[in-house]
Design an enzyme around this catalytic site. Structure first.
Site, PDB file in Angstrom:
ATOM      1  N   PRO A 122     -42.843   4.400 -69.384  1.00  0.00           N
ATOM      2  CA  PRO A 122     -43.130   3.800 -68.072  1.00  0.00           C
ATOM      3  C   PRO A 122     -44.570   3.326 -68.033  1.00  0.00           C
ATOM      4  O   PRO A 122     -45.470   4.027 -68.509  1.00  0.00           O
ATOM      5  CB  PRO A 122     -42.919   4.947 -67.074  1.00  0.00           C
ATOM      6  CG  PRO A 122     -42.626   6.158 -67.864  1.00  0.00           C
ATOM      7  CD  PRO A 122     -42.510   5.814 -69.311  1.00  0.00           C
TER       8      PRO A 122
ATOM      9  N   GLN B  31     -52.115  -7.600 -76.842  1.00  0.00           N
ATOM     10  CA  GLN B  31     -52.870  -6.662 -75.998  1.00  0.00           C
ATOM     11  C   GLN B  31     -53.647  -7.419 -74.907  1.00  0.00           C
ATOM     12  O   GLN B  31     -53.229  -8.485 -74.509  1.00  0.00           O
ATOM     13  CB  GLN B  31     -53.809  -5.778 -76.841  1.00  0.00           C
ATOM     14  CG  GLN B  31     -53.093  -4.782 -77.728  1.00  0.00           C
ATOM     15  CD  GLN B  31     -52.640  -5.346 -79.056  1.00  0.00           C
ATOM     16  OE1 GLN B  31     -53.397  -6.032 -79.723  1.00  0.00           O
ATOM     17  NE2 GLN B  31     -51.428  -5.071 -79.453  1.00  0.00           N
TER      18      GLN B  31
ATOM     19  N   LYS C  10     -47.675 -12.675 -71.853  1.00  0.00           N
ATOM     20  CA  LYS C  10     -48.178 -13.648 -72.848  1.00  0.00           C
ATOM     21  C   LYS C  10     -47.011 -14.324 -73.571  1.00  0.00           C
ATOM     22  O   LYS C  10     -47.048 -15.533 -73.828  1.00  0.00           O
ATOM     23  CB  LYS C  10     -49.080 -12.938 -73.874  1.00  0.00           C
ATOM     24  CG  LYS C  10     -50.327 -12.321 -73.245  1.00  0.00           C
ATOM     25  CD  LYS C  10     -51.143 -11.533 -74.257  1.00  0.00           C
ATOM     26  CE  LYS C  10     -50.484 -10.259 -74.730  1.00  0.00           C
ATOM     27  NZ  LYS C  10     -50.347  -9.196 -73.732  1.00  0.00           N
TER      28      LYS C  10
ATOM     29  N   ASP D  33     -49.395  -6.693 -71.751  1.00  0.00           N
ATOM     30  CA  ASP D  33     -48.107  -6.895 -71.076  1.00  0.00           C
ATOM     31  C   ASP D  33     -48.221  -7.814 -69.857  1.00  0.00           C
ATOM     32  O   ASP D  33     -47.479  -7.663 -68.877  1.00  0.00           O
ATOM     33  CB  ASP D  33     -47.494  -5.542 -70.653  1.00  0.00           C
ATOM     34  CG  ASP D  33     -47.285  -4.639 -71.849  1.00  0.00           C
ATOM     35  OD1 ASP D  33     -46.970  -5.154 -72.937  1.00  0.00           O
ATOM     36  OD2 ASP D  33     -47.461  -3.412 -71.703  1.00  0.00           O
ATOM     37  N   GLU D  34     -49.105  -8.772 -69.917  1.00  0.00           N
ATOM     38  CA  GLU D  34     -49.314  -9.680 -68.791  1.00  0.00           C
ATOM     39  C   GLU D  34     -48.243 -10.762 -68.724  1.00  0.00           C
ATOM     40  O   GLU D  34     -48.143 -11.493 -67.732  1.00  0.00           O
ATOM     41  CB  GLU D  34     -50.691 -10.356 -68.888  1.00  0.00           C
ATOM     42  CG  GLU D  34     -51.900  -9.423 -68.816  1.00  0.00           C
ATOM     43  CD  GLU D  34     -52.319  -8.907 -70.187  1.00  0.00           C
ATOM     44  OE1 GLU D  34     -51.557  -9.108 -71.158  1.00  0.00           O
ATOM     45  OE2 GLU D  34     -53.406  -8.302 -70.281  1.00  0.00           O
TER      46      GLU D  34
ATOM     47  N   GLY E 112     -45.538  -6.019 -77.884  1.00  0.00           N
ATOM     48  CA  GLY E 112     -44.149  -6.381 -77.607  1.00  0.00           C
ATOM     49  C   GLY E 112     -44.165  -7.544 -76.653  1.00  0.00           C
ATOM     50  O   GLY E 112     -44.619  -7.413 -75.517  1.00  0.00           O
ATOM     51  N   HIS E 113     -43.735  -8.708 -77.125  1.00  0.00           N
ATOM     52  CA  HIS E 113     -43.777  -9.919 -76.307  1.00  0.00           C
ATOM     53  C   HIS E 113     -42.353 -10.374 -76.006  1.00  0.00           C
ATOM     54  O   HIS E 113     -41.536 -10.504 -76.916  1.00  0.00           O
ATOM     55  CB  HIS E 113     -44.549 -11.027 -77.039  1.00  0.00           C
ATOM     56  CG  HIS E 113     -45.984 -10.675 -77.275  1.00  0.00           C
ATOM     57  ND1 HIS E 113     -46.863 -11.487 -77.934  1.00  0.00           N
ATOM     58  CD2 HIS E 113     -46.705  -9.582 -76.918  1.00  0.00           C
ATOM     59  CE1 HIS E 113     -48.054 -10.910 -77.982  1.00  0.00           C
ATOM     60  NE2 HIS E 113     -47.977  -9.746 -77.379  1.00  0.00           N
TER      61      HIS E 113
ATOM     62  N   ASN F  19     -47.775  -2.920 -82.515  1.00  0.00           N
ATOM     63  CA  ASN F  19     -47.976  -2.204 -81.252  1.00  0.00           C
ATOM     64  C   ASN F  19     -47.633  -3.133 -80.087  1.00  0.00           C
ATOM     65  O   ASN F  19     -47.346  -2.682 -78.987  1.00  0.00           O
ATOM     66  CB  ASN F  19     -49.428  -1.697 -81.121  1.00  0.00           C
ATOM     67  CG  ASN F  19     -50.465  -2.748 -81.482  1.00  0.00           C
ATOM     68  OD1 ASN F  19     -50.135  -3.858 -81.919  1.00  0.00           O
ATOM     69  ND2 ASN F  19     -51.737  -2.421 -81.317  1.00  0.00           N
TER      70      ASN F  19
HETATM   71  P1  GDP Z   1     -46.607  -9.565 -73.097  1.00  0.00           P
HETATM   72  O1  GDP Z   1     -46.798  -8.372 -73.983  1.00  0.00           O
HETATM   73  O2  GDP Z   1     -47.882 -10.010 -72.466  1.00  0.00           O
HETATM   74  O3  GDP Z   1     -45.891 -10.695 -73.790  1.00  0.00           O
HETATM   75  O4  GDP Z   1     -45.659  -9.085 -71.906  1.00  0.00           O
HETATM   76  P2  GDP Z   1     -44.311  -8.195 -72.044  1.00  0.00           P
HETATM   77  O5  GDP Z   1     -43.224  -9.056 -72.580  1.00  0.00           O
HETATM   78  O6  GDP Z   1     -44.584  -6.910 -72.721  1.00  0.00           O
HETATM   79  O7  GDP Z   1     -44.053  -7.820 -70.529  1.00  0.00           O
HETATM   80  C1  GDP Z   1     -43.830  -8.783 -69.546  1.00  0.00           C
HETATM   81  C2  GDP Z   1     -42.431  -8.534 -68.923  1.00  0.00           C
HETATM   82  O8  GDP Z   1     -42.324  -9.237 -67.697  1.00  0.00           O
HETATM   83  C3  GDP Z   1     -41.298  -9.058 -69.779  1.00  0.00           C
HETATM   84  O9  GDP Z   1     -40.180  -8.235 -69.585  1.00  0.00           O
HETATM   85  C4  GDP Z   1     -41.034 -10.453 -69.216  1.00  0.00           C
HETATM   86  O10 GDP Z   1     -39.699 -10.908 -69.420  1.00  0.00           O
HETATM   87  C5  GDP Z   1     -41.298 -10.224 -67.757  1.00  0.00           C
HETATM   88  N1  GDP Z   1     -41.835 -11.367 -67.019  1.00  0.00           N
HETATM   89  C6  GDP Z   1     -42.699 -12.321 -67.458  1.00  0.00           C
HETATM   90  N2  GDP Z   1     -43.037 -13.146 -66.438  1.00  0.00           N
HETATM   91  C7  GDP Z   1     -42.373 -12.702 -65.350  1.00  0.00           C
HETATM   92  C8  GDP Z   1     -42.341 -13.098 -63.978  1.00  0.00           C
HETATM   93  O11 GDP Z   1     -43.014 -14.030 -63.560  1.00  0.00           O
HETATM   94  N3  GDP Z   1     -41.574 -12.354 -63.126  1.00  0.00           N
HETATM   95  C9  GDP Z   1     -40.836 -11.297 -63.553  1.00  0.00           C
HETATM   96  N4  GDP Z   1     -40.122 -10.640 -62.646  1.00  0.00           N
HETATM   97  N5  GDP Z   1     -40.843 -10.885 -64.823  1.00  0.00           N
HETATM   98  C10 GDP Z   1     -41.615 -11.572 -65.717  1.00  0.00           C
HETATM   99  P1  IMO Z   2     -48.947  -6.458 -75.810  1.00  0.00           P
HETATM  100  O1  IMO Z   2     -49.337  -7.476 -76.840  1.00  0.00           O
HETATM  101  C1  IMO Z   2     -49.950  -2.789 -73.682  1.00  0.00           C
HETATM  102  C2  IMO Z   2     -52.101   0.297 -75.920  1.00  0.00           C
HETATM  103  C3  IMO Z   2     -51.365   1.581 -76.176  1.00  0.00           C
HETATM  104  C4  IMO Z   2     -52.507   2.568 -76.120  1.00  0.00           C
HETATM  105  C5  IMO Z   2     -53.646   1.795 -76.777  1.00  0.00           C
HETATM  106  C6  IMO Z   2     -53.867   2.152 -78.240  1.00  0.00           C
HETATM  107  O2  IMO Z   2     -47.477  -6.273 -75.676  1.00  0.00           O
HETATM  108  O3  IMO Z   2     -49.633  -6.752 -74.511  1.00  0.00           O
HETATM  109  P2  IMO Z   2     -52.503   1.497 -80.417  1.00  0.00           P
HETATM  110  O4  IMO Z   2     -51.095   1.784 -80.820  1.00  0.00           O
HETATM  111  O5  IMO Z   2     -52.811   0.031 -80.319  1.00  0.00           O
HETATM  112  O6  IMO Z   2     -53.512   2.236 -81.233  1.00  0.00           O
HETATM  113  O7  IMO Z   2     -52.636   2.108 -78.932  1.00  0.00           O
HETATM  114  O8  IMO Z   2     -53.308   0.423 -76.661  1.00  0.00           O
HETATM  115  N1  IMO Z   2     -51.419  -0.937 -76.375  1.00  0.00           N
HETATM  116  C7  IMO Z   2     -50.811  -1.801 -75.551  1.00  0.00           C
HETATM  117  N2  IMO Z   2     -50.594  -1.738 -74.223  1.00  0.00           N
HETATM  118  N3  IMO Z   2     -49.550  -3.869 -74.376  1.00  0.00           N
HETATM  119  C8  IMO Z   2     -49.767  -3.956 -75.700  1.00  0.00           C
HETATM  120  O9  IMO Z   2     -49.491  -5.068 -76.417  1.00  0.00           O
HETATM  121  C9  IMO Z   2     -50.394  -2.878 -76.367  1.00  0.00           C
HETATM  122  N4  IMO Z   2     -50.751  -2.614 -77.655  1.00  0.00           N
HETATM  123  C10 IMO Z   2     -51.391  -1.432 -77.644  1.00  0.00           C
HETATM  124  O10 IMO Z   2     -50.392   1.836 -75.198  1.00  0.00           O
HETATM  125  O11 IMO Z   2     -52.876   2.809 -74.783  1.00  0.00           O
HETATM  126 MG    MG Z   3     -46.046  -6.436 -74.206  1.00  0.00          MG
END
Ligand code: GDP
Ligand code: IMO
Ligand code: MG
Length: 427
Positions: free
Chosen positions: A303, A223, A16, A13-14, A40-41, A38
């Site tokens: 959360p 991940q 990406k 969830d960085e 979510g981007h 698993n």
């Molecule tokens: P991913 O799994 O690495 O693609 O990241 P996620 O989409 O799960 O989580 C990142 C969240 O932060 C998403 O809701 C994005 O829309 C949001 N986001 C990404 N970059 C920024 C940023 O620079 N600032 C803020 N406030 N939100 C961001």
């Molecule tokens: P993105 O690509 C954050 C975590 C789960 C759990 C562990 C094992 O959005 O960054 P699993 O269902 O893979 O067997 O669960 O890995 N996990 C993630 N945490 N971002 C993800 O993907 C994740 N995919 C799996 O929360 O701790």
């Molecule tokens: Mg994510």
């Protein structure tokens, strides 16, 4: 141009999705290299928010070929939902290719995921319950079903004759759960076969041709490094290899063509699920960052746990992935803090440690060493040039670069495409 490997540097969830969408503008191919639904981007374009579990985050660029690579495990039901949603939103999916080699999540996998988690009791991992771990286990046991099997339904049926009794045995005898019937699975997957057929292909020639002609290919990781099956906080990890080595294996590419390994890091740290998290903030400060950063899981809505930036983790991620460029996201979330803390390393049993160790009970009990930096106390959301950032924010970024050992080439100050500071013309 060459191949850009995009890896998460922390626990997922960085951001990406946002970064891949940005870089995809001039990419020939975006290829999801591993993981499953698993992940979510999130990609935000103007006032529209797109959430991708399986489809590569380059899909909003019509000229970019989007490949779901051999390293992915996918639930066909989830994929089809995503396809339909995107088509309803007007996206063009004619450039989507699904590797015949990608594995499928079968109906018994999410059920087993839940049952195995329940059986672990207090030691549960906090999985996403999507069946990803059980599907990868079957791949390794060589009893997995691949996407290409949808084009050979007689073969799929024959394999079910062998595999399903193994699964039903566990479901019924070990867990007293309901068994699956071959007929219901065949009916369900025959339906998927006809609806997915238009996407199923061997991406090998497409990817090789793009690489040979020097076009940009982006490998989109899912991940993060600390969730890597080998390199992360085992057993509190996912069942695949989110690191750069896993990206290459999951794409069918070697390291020769990689031009950049781009590590994505949040300006602080989050983690979903259980397991050690040295810089976790279990207090009002953590609550504040969670709310300000909207830190709730994209896939499960859980959360996220929140903490300070851990430079020991970052240094480790830079080293094990060969990261030579960093995208730092969500800097804006720190805008209002008076003081920002960074973990520079740990002390474990009185001894200094500069990287996360393999032993998770040591990792749970160490003391993070913090450095305090002054906050900047004003919004960075409108800033587009590095030199226009408040000087304290510049110092923060420069300190992270020093501690992590790689240059920050992109800074994200909001979820939107335009809310980005680029420090490099091209990658
Ligand atoms: P991913 O799994 O690495 O693609 O990241 P996620 O989409 O799960 O989580 C990142 C969240 O932060 C998403 O809701 C994005 O829309 C949001 N986001 C990404 N970059 C920024 C940023 O620079 N600032 C803020 N406030 N939100 C961001
Ligand atoms: P993105 O690509 C954050 C975590 C789960 C759990 C562990 C094992 O959005 O960054 P699993 O269902 O893979 O067997 O669960 O890995 N996990 C993630 N945490 N971002 C993800 O993907 C994740 N995919 C799996 O929360 O701790
Ligand atoms: Mg994510």
């Amino acid at each position: 141009m060459g191949v850009i490997v995009v890896v998460g540097g922390q626990w997922g969830d960085e951001g990406k999705g946002k970064v891949v969408d940005l870089l995809a503008e001039d990419a020939r191919i975006v290829l999801r290299s591993q993981g499953g639904n698993n992940a979510g981007h999130t990609v935000v374009v103007d006032d529209r928010t797109f959430k991708f579990n399986l489809i590569p985050s380059g899909i909003l660029h019509p000229a970019t070929v989007c490949v779901i690579g051999n390293g992915v495990v996918l639930d066909p039901r989830v994929l089809l939902e995503e396809v339909e949603q995107l088509e309803r939103a007007g996206a063009d999916l004619s450039n989507l290719v699904i590797s015949e080699r990608a594995h499928m999540i079968m109906p018994y996998h999410p059920v087993l995921d839940r049952l195995e988690e329940a059986a672990r009791g207090d030691d549960r991992l906090g999985t996403t319950f999507r069946g990803v771990g059980p599907a990868y286990s079957d791949k390794v046991r060589r009893i997995g079903f691949r996407v290409g099997d949808l084009q050979k339904l007689r073969f799929l049926e024959k394999k079910l004759d062998f595999v399903l009794p193994l699964k039903n045995d566990i479901l019924v005898k070990l867990y007293s759960a309901a068994p699956f019937t071959k007929e219901s699975i065949l009916e369900e997957y025959t339906g998927y076969a006809s609806r997915l057929d238009r996407f199923i292909r061997d991406p090998f020639p497409i990817v090789q041709e793009a690489v040979a002609s020097g076009e940009r290919v982006i490998l989109e990781g899912a991940q993060g490094t600390m969730l890597d099956l080998d390199l992360g906080t085992y057993p509190y990890v996912t069942s695949s290899y989110p690191s750069s080595g896993g990206a290459l294996a999951g794409a069918g590419l070697g390291p020769r063509h990689v031009s950049t390994t781009l590590g994505i890091f949040k300006a602080y740290t989050t983690r979903v699920g259980y397991g050690p998290f040295p810089t976790e903030l279990d207090d009002a400060q953590g609550e504040y960052l969670r709310e300000r950063g909207s830190e709730y899981g994209t896939t499960t809505g859980r959360p996220r746990r929140v903490g300070w930036f851990d430079a020991a983790v970052a240094r480790y991620a830079v080293a094990v992935n060969g990261i030579d460029s960093i995208a730092l996201t969500k800097l804006d979330v720190l805008d209002e803090l008076e003081v920002v803390r960074v973990c520079t390393g740990y002390v474990s049993k009185g001894m200094p440690e500069d990287h996360p160790m393999a032993n998770i009970s040591h990792l749970k009990h160490l003391e993070p060493q913090y450095e305090e930096l002054p906050g900047w106390g004003r919004s960075t959301r409108e800033v587009r040039k590095f030199e226009d950032l408040p000087k304290e924010a510049v110092s923060y970024v420069q300190r992270l670069e020093e501690l992590a050992g790689a240059q920050v080439d992109l800074i994200s100050v909001g979820p939107g495409r335009e809310e980005t500071i680029r420090r490099r013309e091209s990658w």
